[in-house]
Design a protein around this motif. Structure first.
Motif, mmCIF file in Angstrom:
data_model
loop_
_atom_site.group_PDB
_atom_site.id
_atom_site.type_symbol
_atom_site.label_atom_id
_atom_site.label_comp_id
_atom_site.label_asym_id
_atom_site.label_seq_id
_atom_site.Cartn_x
_atom_site.Cartn_y
_atom_site.Cartn_z
ATOM 1 N N LEU A 130 0.833 -1.211 0.000
ATOM 2 C CA LEU A 130 0.000 0.000 0.000
ATOM 3 C C LEU A 130 0.868 1.262 0.000
ATOM 4 C CD1 LEU A 130 -2.717 -1.046 2.626
ATOM 5 C CD2 LEU A 130 -2.895 -1.120 0.127
ATOM 6 N N LYS A 131 1.915 1.264 0.818
ATOM 7 C CA LYS A 131 2.783 2.451 0.901
ATOM 8 C C LYS A 131 3.537 2.690 -0.408
ATOM 9 C CE LYS A 131 3.450 2.426 5.910
ATOM 10 N NZ LYS A 131 4.432 2.239 6.979
ATOM 11 N N GLU A 132 4.014 1.625 -1.034
ATOM 12 C CA GLU A 132 4.698 1.790 -2.329
ATOM 13 C C GLU A 132 3.729 2.301 -3.388
ATOM 14 O OE1 GLU A 132 7.513 2.026 -5.267
ATOM 15 O OE2 GLU A 132 7.773 1.847 -3.091
ATOM 16 N N SER A 133 2.491 1.820 -3.349
ATOM 17 C CA SER A 133 1.470 2.309 -4.273
ATOM 18 C C SER A 133 1.214 3.796 -4.032
ATOM 19 C CB SER A 133 0.176 1.515 -4.110
ATOM 20 O OG SER A 133 0.389 0.162 -4.430
ATOM 21 N N ARG A 134 1.141 4.189 -2.764
ATOM 22 C CA ARG A 134 0.960 5.610 -2.428
ATOM 23 C C ARG A 134 2.109 6.450 -2.975
ATOM 24 N NH1 ARG A 134 1.202 7.124 3.695
ATOM 25 N NH2 ARG A 134 3.305 6.382 3.292
ATOM 26 N N ASN A 135 3.337 5.949 -2.836
ATOM 27 C CA ASN A 135 4.494 6.687 -3.362
ATOM 28 C C ASN A 135 4.368 6.897 -4.866
ATOM 29 O OD1 ASN A 135 5.534 6.700 -0.778
ATOM 30 N ND2 ASN A 135 6.963 5.018 -1.148
ATOM 31 N N LEU A 136 3.942 5.862 -5.580
ATOM 32 C CA LEU A 136 3.778 5.988 -7.031
ATOM 33 C C LEU A 136 2.626 6.930 -7.389
ATOM 34 C CD1 LEU A 136 4.428 2.334 -8.214
ATOM 35 C CD2 LEU A 136 5.883 4.336 -8.563
ATOM 36 N N ILE A 137 1.564 6.902 -6.617
ATOM 37 C CA ILE A 137 0.435 7.811 -6.865
ATOM 38 C C ILE A 137 0.904 9.257 -6.746
ATOM 39 C CG2 ILE A 137 -1.767 8.634 -5.921
ATOM 40 C CD1 ILE A 137 -2.325 5.601 -5.275
ATOM 41 N N HIS A 138 1.739 9.534 -5.760
ATOM 42 C CA HIS A 138 2.261 10.896 -5.602
ATOM 43 C C HIS A 138 3.247 11.264 -6.714
ATOM 44 C CE1 HIS A 138 0.338 12.222 -1.921
ATOM 45 N NE2 HIS A 138 0.483 11.006 -1.450
ATOM 46 N N LYS A 139 3.720 10.271 -7.449
ATOM 47 C CA LYS A 139 4.601 10.528 -8.602
ATOM 48 C C LYS A 139 3.821 10.553 -9.913
ATOM 49 C CE LYS A 139 8.689 8.548 -6.464
ATOM 50 N NZ LYS A 139 9.654 7.442 -6.481
ATOM 51 N N GLY A 140 2.484 10.524 -9.825
ATOM 52 C CA GLY A 140 1.672 10.664 -11.030
ATOM 53 C C GLY A 140 1.031 9.388 -11.539
ATOM 54 N N TYR A 141 0.924 8.370 -10.710
ATOM 55 C CA TYR A 141 0.220 7.150 -11.104
ATOM 56 C C TYR A 141 -1.208 7.210 -10.593
ATOM 57 C CZ TYR A 141 4.438 4.867 -12.775
ATOM 58 O OH TYR A 141 5.549 4.537 -13.489
ATOM 59 N N GLU A 142 -2.068 6.390 -11.182
ATOM 60 C CA GLU A 142 -3.485 6.355 -10.835
ATOM 61 C C GLU A 142 -3.889 4.907 -10.574
ATOM 62 O OE1 GLU A 142 -7.656 7.218 -13.202
ATOM 63 O OE2 GLU A 142 -5.815 8.186 -13.886
ATOM 64 N N LEU A 143 -4.702 4.700 -9.547
ATOM 65 C CA LEU A 143 -5.181 3.352 -9.233
ATOM 66 C C LEU A 143 -6.112 2.842 -10.321
ATOM 67 C CD1 LEU A 143 -6.064 3.696 -5.445
ATOM 68 C CD2 LEU A 143 -4.267 2.260 -6.410
ATOM 69 N N LEU A 144 -5.882 1.605 -10.752
ATOM 70 C CA LEU A 144 -6.812 0.925 -11.643
ATOM 71 C C LEU A 144 -7.550 -0.189 -10.919
ATOM 72 C CD1 LEU A 144 -4.900 0.608 -15.035
ATOM 73 C CD2 LEU A 144 -6.674 2.229 -14.400
ATOM 74 N N SER A 145 -7.034 -0.587 -9.775
ATOM 75 C CA SER A 145 -7.725 -1.572 -8.945
ATOM 76 C C SER A 145 -7.859 -0.981 -7.542
ATOM 77 C CB SER A 145 -6.963 -2.900 -8.903
ATOM 78 O OG SER A 145 -5.704 -2.742 -8.284
ATOM 79 N N HIS A 146 -8.908 -1.378 -6.864
ATOM 80 C CA HIS A 146 -9.132 -0.858 -5.518
ATOM 81 C C HIS A 146 -8.138 -1.509 -4.562
ATOM 82 C CE1 HIS A 146 -11.062 0.321 -1.826
ATOM 83 N NE2 HIS A 146 -11.857 1.119 -2.522
#
Length: 159
Positions: free
Chosen positions: A65-81
């Motif tokens: 979850l934390k790594e996903s958050r880091n990527l989201i802050h770098k401009g990624y978007e969730l495709l799965s919940h």
């Protein structure tokens, strides 16, 4: 006449302008290169999903979850919940999350991942993940892979 399939809404005119617009959109989506990354702590996912970019996290569920958050802050978007399925965060040791590269910060993704981290911490503080037997752990790996595979199929259909 208004046509809606839940994803695209097209106004059909007397001629075929609406249909031409639909063809244009579908062709555009096919031509766009969408960069998808999967963040996982599941070794089966790491070994079986070869056609996608997989980042393996050799750590606990919360770190995915934390790594996903880091990527989201770098401009990624969730495709799965991040909290898919009815398995609680303190019950399963595995989670796989699908993200796509975007050109802006997606506030919905930020909110979802922050809430998932909060809930995961809350569940872990209430009751730690049990020391499951190997067979149960393997079942959780397979469940995670199955959910991920089905999600990838649906995303490919939409994209």
């Amino acid at each position: 006449m208004l046509y809606s399939d839940g994803i695209l809404k097209i106004i059909l005119t007397e001629k075929t302008n609406g249909i031409c617009f639909l063809c244009f959109l579908l062709n555009r989506l096919k031509k766009e290169r969408i960069f998808i990354i999967i963040i996982t702590d599941n070794t089966i996912v790491k070994n079986k999903i070869k056609h996608k970019n997989v980042k393996y996290i050799n750590d606990i569920y919360l770190e995915v979850l934390k790594e996903s958050r880091n990527l989201i802050h770098k401009g990624y978007e969730l495709l799965s919940h991040p909290m898919y399925s009815s398995i609680k965060p303190n019950e399963t040791p595995y989670r796989s999350i699908i993200l796509k590269k975007s050109n802006k910060l997606d506030t919905n993704s930020v909110l979802l991942i922050e809430e998932a981290i909060y809930i995961s911490n809350k569940f872990q503080n209430n009751k730690q993940t049990p020391n499951w037997t190997y067979n149960v752990i393997d079942d959780f790996r397979v469940i995670d892979l199955d959910i991920l595979s089905n999600t990838l199929e649906r995303i490919q259909y939409i994209l």
